[in-house]
Motif scaffolding. Structure first.
Motif, PDB file in Angstrom:
ATOM      1  N   GLY A 225     -28.455 -18.104 -14.428  1.00 26.38           N
ATOM      2  CA  GLY A 225     -28.854 -16.712 -14.456  1.00 26.38           C
ATOM      3  C   GLY A 225     -27.695 -15.837 -14.900  1.00 26.38           C
ATOM      4  O   GLY A 225     -26.860 -16.233 -15.709  1.00 26.38           O
ATOM      5  N   LYS A 226     -27.616 -14.634 -14.340  1.00 25.43           N
ATOM      6  CA  LYS A 226     -26.602 -13.671 -14.764  1.00 25.43           C
ATOM      7  C   LYS A 226     -25.425 -13.562 -13.808  1.00 25.43           C
ATOM      8  O   LYS A 226     -24.365 -13.059 -14.186  1.00 25.43           O
ATOM      9  N   THR A 227     -25.602 -14.045 -12.574  1.00 26.37           N
ATOM     10  CA  THR A 227     -24.595 -13.729 -11.558  1.00 26.37           C
ATOM     11  C   THR A 227     -23.893 -14.943 -10.959  1.00 26.37           C
ATOM     12  O   THR A 227     -22.988 -14.776 -10.148  1.00 26.37           O
ATOM     13  N   SER A 228     -24.302 -16.150 -11.329  1.00 27.39           N
ATOM     14  CA  SER A 228     -23.715 -17.354 -10.733  1.00 27.39           C
ATOM     15  C   SER A 228     -23.231 -18.319 -11.790  1.00 27.39           C
ATOM     16  O   SER A 228     -23.831 -18.439 -12.864  1.00 27.39           O
ATOM     17  N   MET A 229     -22.164 -19.019 -11.487  1.00 19.91           N
ATOM     18  CA  MET A 229     -21.600 -20.016 -12.390  1.00 19.91           C
ATOM     19  C   MET A 229     -21.119 -21.218 -11.582  1.00 19.91           C
ATOM     20  O   MET A 229     -20.496 -21.057 -10.523  1.00 19.91           O
ATOM     21  N   ILE A 230     -21.418 -22.415 -12.080  1.00 19.03           N
ATOM     22  CA  ILE A 230     -20.901 -23.638 -11.484  1.00 19.03           C
ATOM     23  C   ILE A 230     -19.727 -24.126 -12.326  1.00 19.03           C
ATOM     24  O   ILE A 230     -19.805 -24.157 -13.560  1.00 19.03           O
ATOM     25  N   ASP A 247     -20.658  -7.512 -10.320  1.00 22.47           N
ATOM     26  CA  ASP A 247     -20.202  -6.378 -11.127  1.00 22.47           C
ATOM     27  C   ASP A 247     -20.065  -6.745 -12.607  1.00 22.47           C
ATOM     28  O   ASP A 247     -19.144  -6.296 -13.285  1.00 22.47           O
ATOM     29  N   ASP A 248     -20.997  -7.580 -13.082  1.00 24.25           N
ATOM     30  CA  ASP A 248     -21.012  -7.954 -14.498  1.00 24.25           C
ATOM     31  C   ASP A 248     -19.740  -8.693 -14.902  1.00 24.25           C
ATOM     32  O   ASP A 248     -19.222  -8.525 -15.994  1.00 24.25           O
ATOM     33  N   TRP A 249     -19.254  -9.536 -14.015  1.00 19.03           N
ATOM     34  CA  TRP A 249     -18.122 -10.430 -14.249  1.00 19.03           C
ATOM     35  C   TRP A 249     -16.798  -9.702 -14.520  1.00 19.03           C
ATOM     36  O   TRP A 249     -15.922 -10.213 -15.205  1.00 19.03           O
ATOM     37  N   LYS A 250     -16.674  -8.532 -13.900  1.00 20.27           N
ATOM     38  CA  LYS A 250     -15.339  -7.943 -13.808  1.00 20.27           C
ATOM     39  C   LYS A 250     -14.546  -8.694 -12.742  1.00 20.27           C
ATOM     40  O   LYS A 250     -13.324  -8.845 -12.833  1.00 20.27           O
ATOM     41  N   SER A 251     -15.262  -9.176 -11.728  1.00 22.41           N
ATOM     42  CA  SER A 251     -14.656  -9.964 -10.656  1.00 22.41           C
ATOM     43  C   SER A 251     -15.658 -11.004 -10.208  1.00 22.41           C
ATOM     44  O   SER A 251     -16.835 -10.953 -10.573  1.00 22.41           O
ATOM     45  N   ALA A 252     -15.193 -11.956  -9.404  1.00 23.57           N
ATOM     46  CA  ALA A 252     -16.084 -13.004  -8.909  1.00 23.57           C
ATOM     47  C   ALA A 252     -15.564 -13.567  -7.599  1.00 23.57           C
ATOM     48  O   ALA A 252     -14.349 -13.705  -7.401  1.00 23.57           O
ATOM     49  N   LYS A 253     -16.496 -13.895  -6.718  1.00 24.08           N
ATOM     50  CA  LYS A 253     -16.181 -14.606  -5.488  1.00 24.08           C
ATOM     51  C   LYS A 253     -16.237 -16.096  -5.774  1.00 24.08           C
ATOM     52  O   LYS A 253     -17.133 -16.574  -6.464  1.00 24.08           O
TER      53      LYS A 253
END
Length: 307
Positions: A225-230, A247-253
């Protein structure tokens, strides 16, 4: 067993035997109902069935080591990024650390359709590592030894998309790459564990993604999708990491999703809602004293909610 909507159940771990192939990447093809895998050592592309059967699918004299693998559903082609890191049976002084190219085969016949040499675009060392497509058919390729990302347009003309000092470093630099549906790229840097957002319009810009923790050893990536990455993380960590952004990949947990069942995970692919990670054991290939292996595992990861 796990059942995905619209897909037959597959095992939690698919073990396949490929004689010292050391597949570096994997891509699911719904049309073939199989996984395509590459080979660092043999420079081939193979097919793995859902039951774990393996057969060689394509080879070519120009393939010294196949890295990133992507299935091109629009053309029904399978693409591979080519790199020679010195572990291939065909390695030579002329190709080792100097190879950056992509190759495509018809996913039905195995006939070669394209070969595009990227190395002449930039002087110095090269290793084409991974590739991604956008909706228009452009192809984006990382180079682990040159601080660039290439783009190949719909007419199969290649150029340097962006060059940046941020991509420089020791050993393997840029690695996994993904195209985000909002019109930008996300790339990982293997040695430092940094991630970058590369905007494409109105101009190409490189911005670092502020991570809660870095991911050194970040290898293949897969957007959900738009908000998760493996992210497949190796270099002693041997696990799948989940990155999420609001936040549109300005940052990520960043958080751990699962440990790998065997060593050195390098790539991730999706089959419906199922997520499979390839554990390719390349640590035993690089170590001259280690026993070489021929059994590899596609490991199903826990489900992830995504948007």
């Amino acid at each position: 067993m796990h059942l995905s909507a619209g897909a037959d159940p597959l095992p939690d771990a698919i073990t396949f035997h490929a004689d010292q192939a050391y597949p570096e990447s994997v891509a699911w093809s719904p049309r073939q109902n199989a996984f395509f895998v590459g080979s660092l050592r043999l420079g081939t592309i193979g097919i793995v069935s859902p039951s774990g059967g393996y057969r060689q699918f394509a080879s070519d004299k120009l393939m010294f080591g196949s890295g990133g693998i992507k299935y091109d559903a629009k053309r029904n082609w399978v693409w591979a990024a080519l790199c020679d890191i010195g572990v291939s049976t065909a390695s030579s002084p002329q190709t080792q650390g100097k190879t950056a190219a992509v190759i495509a085969f018809d996913a039905k016949s195995g006939k070669r359709k394209r070969y595009i040499d990227l190395a002449p675009l930039v002087p110095g060392a090269h290793c084409a590592n991974d590739l991604a497509f956008d909706g228009a058919g452009n192809i984006y390729v990382t180079d682990s030894f040159a601080p660039v990302v290439y783009v190949i347009d719909q007419k199969m003309k290649a150029r340097v998309l962006v060059s940046s000092e941020k991509f420089e470093g020791q050993n393997f630099n840029l690695n996994g790459i993904a195209y985000h549906g909002s019109g930008y790229l996300l790339v990982g840097k293997h040695n430092s564990g940094d991630f970058y957002k590369i905007t494409l319009k109105p101009r190409v810009e490189v911005q670092i993604v502020e991570l809660s923790i870095k991911v050194p050893g970040a290898d293949g990536i897969e957007l959900l999708g738009k908000t998760s990455m493996i992210v497949a993380q190796n270099q002693g960590h041997d696990r799948a990491m989940l990155l999420t952004s609001i936040d549109d990949w300005k940052s990520a947990k960043v958080q751990e999703l699962a440990k790998s069942v065997v060593s050195f995970p390098t790539a991730v692919t999706t089959r419906g809602k199922d997520i499979y990670m390839l554990n390719n054991r390349v640590d035993t290939l690089i170590d001259a004293s280690a026993n070489k292996v021929s059994d590899y595992v596609l490991q199903r990861l826990p489900a992830v909610k995504n948007e």
